[in-house]
Design an enzyme around this catalytic site. Sequence first.
Site: not given
Ligand code: TNX
Length: 530
Positions: A342
């Site tokens: 992300e």
């Molecule tokens: C996605 S999983 C994210 C997290 C969040 C999560 C909540 C991932 C690699 N990144 O930063 O906490 O979704 O479900």
Amino acid sequence: MSGDGTSSAVTETRVRQDDAFARLVPVPVHCAARPGEPFDLTRPLRVLGQDHALVRRCRDLLLRWGVPAVEPVVGSIAETAAEAGPHEAPAGELSILPVEAPVDGRGGAMSATGECDERREPGEPTPEDPEAYQLIVTADHVRLRGGPAGLSHALATLEQLVAGRRHVAPMEIADRPRFAWRGLMIDLARHMVAPAVLREVVDLMALYRMNRLHLHLTDDQGWRLEIPGRPELLERSSSTAVGGDPGGSLSMAGYRALAAYAARRGIVVVPEIDLPGHTHAALHAVPGLNPDGVCPPAYTGIEVGFSSLDLSLPATAPFLRDVLGAVAAATTGPWVHIGGDEVTTMSPRDYGDIMAFAAGVVAEAGKQVIAWQEGGRAELPAGSLVQLWDTASDPAPVREAVARGCRAVLSPGSRAYLDMKYHADYPLGLRWAGVTEVRDSYDWDPADWLDGVTEAEIEGVEATLFTETVRTRTDLFTMLLPRLAALAEVAWSPRERRADTDGFLARLAGQAPLWRARGWEFHPSEQVPW
Ligand code: TNX
């Protein structure tokens, strides 16, 4: 058949055995009834083995479930009969015997030496299968066989058979995992989870023969691990959490102690330092990581994607070396997770550079890299693991990384993200991957998930628990259970043994007494015939 005493006794035994098998999650590769009387748990028992910790765990398990007295013996029993020598506990075995077991001519408890018909032994645990185990129950002997990890799994199976009962039916089980990686990720950054609760999580994982505890130790809202030489990380960024809740942290000693506790249960701790995004807590603590040299205020919301590190700043590379070096040095397992998810504020090139740099530091420290799926676009060393998570985005980076020699860990959001709500009105959890009931966690197969990635290229399956909405021990277990047990079976059991979801849900219902006995709260899903 009526009127035939033998047949009806056999039928009765079978009913009891079917009942016993109906309590096992994950379902074993092989289990079969054996003739004979059940093993009686209402008499004093002796636990005999070479490994002190396993003998003690076995004793504790039996005492917890009401065996009146248990004598632990590590090594050998010196028999009193003049002609009898000591009975050695064979390596790789754990035996449970009545204290009053008869002694044979060689000094062994009779049932401990060859009473089992060796031709009927189910598949031997082999060196290639360090997690394989056997469990053989006869009237006077419960015998567990395997390497240390295999014996730990055998104890888990035994606990499911014993829980609350007075007898264990005669049977044999031979079992081994389908996938090497059977993980659970816990997010300590959004809300801290106390070490005592983490040890309970380890116990829960061990009960379902899971073997990788991935700790998400850093994120925008908090930094949870002591890094020697970098005290500002905990001083400034450990007391925060989502929503202004209290933070917390693990000292290096606490981290090592948890890893040792897990290792004794066959579980490897995989530390994650999430880079280069999800780094606001680091930016809040270390001025030099910010382009203007000024730390921003702490962040306690639940947005994602806004923070990043900048490798062109002089402070960044030393920071990454210190942090990843310390984490690698404190970790006995082979893996360090470098995050990679992300990131929306960097160019693909800057992202690739910093991921490759972080991966290089980890490799130099002698560890293998694991990264979230986006990291599959970076140059990771061959043999790295890439973790699929986002069911809404293109899994191409995972496929490409696998084509370059990486292996896949599957955590599909819609199946394995245990922070998703059970249903739309559920008070806890998020919804970005949909709502996830226990059938959703169970009804999928890893080998079918990614076109172009074969079963042999899949290292395994990992459940995740992100903790934006998870604040207490009760919240945590309620989100894990019952879904974690479903994912454990997806990762452990052969595909052909998992065809019957209703059968699984019935076996799952049989787990509730184990959870209640430990005080683990669970979601009373309407899909399960409790
Ligand atoms: C996605 S999983 C994210 C997290 C969040 C999560 C909540 C991932 C690699 N990144 O930063 O906490 O979704 O479900």
